[in-house]
Design a protein around this motif. Structure first.
Motif, PDB file in Angstrom:
ATOM      1  N   LYS A   1       0.425  -0.743  -0.128  1.00 25.04           N
ATOM      2  CA  LYS A   1      -0.161   0.013  -0.124  1.00 25.04           C
ATOM      3  C   LYS A   1       0.857   1.074   0.013  1.00 25.04           C
ATOM      4  O   LYS A   1       1.792   1.297   0.728  1.00 25.04           O
ATOM      5  CB  LYS A   1      -0.853  -0.052   1.211  1.00 25.04           C
ATOM      6  N   LEU A   2       0.850   2.096  -0.916  1.00 22.41           N
ATOM      7  CA  LEU A   2       1.360   3.272  -0.917  1.00 22.41           C
ATOM      8  C   LEU A   2       0.365   5.044  -0.701  1.00 22.41           C
ATOM      9  O   LEU A   2      -0.755   4.789  -1.240  1.00 22.41           O
ATOM     10  CB  LEU A   2       2.238   3.458  -2.291  1.00 22.41           C
ATOM     11  N   ILE A   3       0.776   5.851  -0.211  1.00 25.61           N
ATOM     12  CA  ILE A   3      -0.355   6.737   0.061  1.00 25.61           C
ATOM     13  C   ILE A   3       0.726   7.615  -0.956  1.00 25.61           C
ATOM     14  O   ILE A   3       2.333   8.467  -1.419  1.00 25.61           O
ATOM     15  CB  ILE A   3       0.055   7.326   1.196  1.00 25.61           C
ATOM     16  N   TYR A   4       0.177   8.615  -2.153  1.00 17.55           N
ATOM     17  CA  TYR A   4       1.286   9.134  -3.144  1.00 17.55           C
ATOM     18  C   TYR A   4       0.135  10.801  -2.593  1.00 17.55           C
ATOM     19  O   TYR A   4      -0.703  10.672  -3.993  1.00 17.55           O
ATOM     20  CB  TYR A   4       0.413   8.608  -4.709  1.00 17.55           C
ATOM     21  N   ILE A   5       1.277  11.595  -2.810  1.00 17.38           N
ATOM     22  CA  ILE A   5       0.409  13.006  -3.208  1.00 17.38           C
ATOM     23  C   ILE A   5       1.459  13.745  -4.159  1.00 17.38           C
ATOM     24  O   ILE A   5       2.382  13.956  -4.263  1.00 17.38           O
ATOM     25  CB  ILE A   5       0.897  13.306  -1.390  1.00 17.38           C
ATOM     26  N   GLU A   6       0.355  14.222  -4.704  1.00 14.38           N
ATOM     27  CA  GLU A   6       0.428  15.383  -5.818  1.00 14.38           C
ATOM     28  C   GLU A   6      -0.105  15.804  -6.511  1.00 14.38           C
ATOM     29  O   GLU A   6      -1.418  15.586  -6.122  1.00 14.38           O
ATOM     30  CB  GLU A   6       0.954  14.173  -6.416  1.00 14.38           C
ATOM     31  N   ASP A   7      -0.469  17.237  -5.814  1.00 16.36           N
ATOM     32  CA  ASP A   7      -1.391  18.451  -6.803  1.00 16.36           C
ATOM     33  C   ASP A   7      -1.725  18.715  -7.948  1.00 16.36           C
ATOM     34  O   ASP A   7      -2.562  19.242  -8.127  1.00 16.36           O
ATOM     35  CB  ASP A   7      -0.858  19.668  -5.768  1.00 16.36           C
ATOM     36  N   ASP A   8      -0.282  17.707  -9.106  1.00 20.88           N
ATOM     37  CA  ASP A   8      -1.203  18.234 -10.308  1.00 20.88           C
ATOM     38  C   ASP A   8      -1.556  16.944 -10.416  1.00 20.88           C
ATOM     39  O   ASP A   8      -1.219  15.839 -10.640  1.00 20.88           O
ATOM     40  CB  ASP A   8       0.260  18.127 -10.705  1.00 20.88           C
ATOM     41  N   GLN A   9      -3.432  17.486 -10.696  1.00 17.16           N
ATOM     42  CA  GLN A   9      -4.218  16.128 -11.295  1.00 17.16           C
ATOM     43  C   GLN A   9      -4.021  14.990 -11.598  1.00 17.16           C
ATOM     44  O   GLN A   9      -3.668  13.784 -12.344  1.00 17.16           O
ATOM     45  CB  GLN A   9      -5.727  16.243 -11.541  1.00 17.16           C
ATOM     46  N   ILE A  10      -3.042  15.724 -13.557  1.00 14.57           N
ATOM     47  CA  ILE A  10      -3.172  14.670 -14.395  1.00 14.57           C
ATOM     48  C   ILE A  10      -2.189  14.430 -14.415  1.00 14.57           C
ATOM     49  O   ILE A  10      -1.971  13.067 -14.611  1.00 14.57           O
ATOM     50  CB  ILE A  10      -3.394  15.716 -15.709  1.00 14.57           C
ATOM     51  N   LEU A  11      -0.522  14.631 -14.202  1.00 15.18           N
ATOM     52  CA  LEU A  11      -0.164  13.959 -13.632  1.00 15.18           C
ATOM     53  C   LEU A  11       0.254  13.525 -12.262  1.00 15.18           C
ATOM     54  O   LEU A  11       0.354  11.725 -12.099  1.00 15.18           O
ATOM     55  CB  LEU A  11       1.892  14.937 -12.689  1.00 15.18           C
ATOM     56  N   GLY A  12      -0.491  13.036 -11.371  1.00 13.22           N
ATOM     57  CA  GLY A  12      -1.152  12.414 -10.031  1.00 13.22           C
ATOM     58  C   GLY A  12      -1.874  11.362 -11.130  1.00 13.22           C
ATOM     59  O   GLY A  12      -1.652  10.066 -10.404  1.00 13.22           O
ATOM     60  N   ASN A  13      -2.282  11.898 -12.014  1.00 13.29           N
ATOM     61  CA  ASN A  13      -3.804  10.231 -12.409  1.00 13.29           C
ATOM     62  C   ASN A  13      -2.356   9.228 -13.312  1.00 13.29           C
ATOM     63  O   ASN A  13      -3.101   8.061 -13.439  1.00 13.29           O
ATOM     64  CB  ASN A  13      -4.399  10.764 -13.304  1.00 13.29           C
TER      65      ASN A  13
ATOM     66  N   ILE B   1       4.964   8.633  -0.806  1.00 10.44           N
ATOM     67  CA  ILE B   1       5.248   9.235  -2.191  1.00 10.44           C
ATOM     68  C   ILE B   1       4.632  10.345  -2.009  1.00 10.44           C
ATOM     69  O   ILE B   1       3.286  10.677  -1.741  1.00 10.44           O
ATOM     70  CB  ILE B   1       5.349   8.472  -3.003  1.00 10.44           C
ATOM     71  N   SER B   2       5.426  12.339  -2.074  1.00 10.78           N
ATOM     72  CA  SER B   2       4.939  12.901  -1.804  1.00 10.78           C
ATOM     73  C   SER B   2       5.608  14.884  -2.887  1.00 10.78           C
ATOM     74  O   SER B   2       6.998  13.994  -2.466  1.00 10.78           O
ATOM     75  CB  SER B   2       4.712  13.526  -0.052  1.00 10.78           C
ATOM     76  N   ASP B   3       5.104  15.069  -3.344  1.00  9.95           N
ATOM     77  CA  ASP B   3       5.729  16.389  -3.705  1.00  9.95           C
ATOM     78  C   ASP B   3       6.070  17.119  -2.458  1.00  9.95           C
ATOM     79  O   ASP B   3       6.128  16.924  -1.488  1.00  9.95           O
ATOM     80  CB  ASP B   3       5.068  17.022  -4.810  1.00  9.95           C
TER      81      ASP B   3
END
Length: 223
Positions: free
Chosen positions: A5-17, A52-54
């Motif tokens: 299980k990963l938590i991935y934080i990225e505020d760029d919706q397109i990149l995040g998807n 993972i986080s920006d």
């Protein structure tokens, strides 16, 4: 394939998807989010294998809260993925508690390699979870995970007393053994009484867990 299980934080919706879908294709379970809000609660409830986080997430900075996360979850692997190329910011990331810094733009295979590398290092650590009926105890981090997934930090002597009770569950452990092993003497009776009382309160939501008192003798943990 993996079920990590990963938590991935990225505020760029397109990149995040895009990254989320790629990680899912590699077999990871991904909790993708665009904000740092509620991260502490999610860490407590999901107990992810890796974060993972920006750095800059909307108007927040993950490095401001990373030291607190590292303090509470010392063995959680953390990857910072950011477009910052400033050496000072990279050094700050490691100083805040990151295990690895990856620069944007990055190839998904590079990210997956680093994830797998950190997970393999983590897996080399011995499994250290006790199950006490509906509770769990993370013995490496001294965390009590309650049935509702709320997490409580066990104080050092609380953990040591619980460790002796758990190791001798179903049997009486004497006050003398507890006092000499943990305090190094047999004159800290009041401290022992207080800790046993606190442990009972922490386990109070599960009626199957009992810390029985044998007057003038000791205690016994049953569940």
């Amino acid at each position: 394939m993996t079920n990590n299980k990963l938590i991935y934080i990225e505020d760029d919706q397109i990149l995040g998807n895009l990254i989320t879908q790629a990680l899912v294709n590699y077999g990871f379970e991904v909790d993708f989010r665009k904000t740092l809000n509620g991260l502490q609660e999610s860490l407590a409830s999901l107990l992810p294998d890796l974060l993972i986080s920006d750095i800059e997430v909307n108007n927040q900075n993950s490095l401001d809260i990373l030291p607190a996360i590292r303090s509470q979850y010392p063995q959680l692997p953390v990857i910072i993925a950011s477009s910052h190329t400033d050496g000072a910011e990279i050094v700050r990331s490691y100083g805040a508690g990151a295990n690895h810094y990856i620069k944007k733009p990055y190839d998904i295979t590079e990210l997956v390699f680093q994830i797998q590398n950190l997970l393999q290092q983590s897996e080399k650590q011995p499994v250290a979870i006790w199950t006490i009926d509906t509770y769990r105890v993370d013995t490496a981090k001294h965390l009590l995970i309650c049935p509702d997934e709320k997490i409580e930090k066990l104080l050092p002597k609380e953990f040591l007393v619980l460790e002796m009770l758990y190791s001798n569950r179903g049997q009486v452990i004497t006050r003398k053994q507890l006092l000499e092993k943990i305090w190094g003497n047999d004159s800290s009776d009041e401290s022992l009484n207080n800790i046993v009382s606190q442990l009972r309160k922490k386990f109070r939501s599960d009626e199957h867990i009992h810390i029985s008192t044998y007057p003038c003798i000791g205690y016994q943990l049953d569940f």
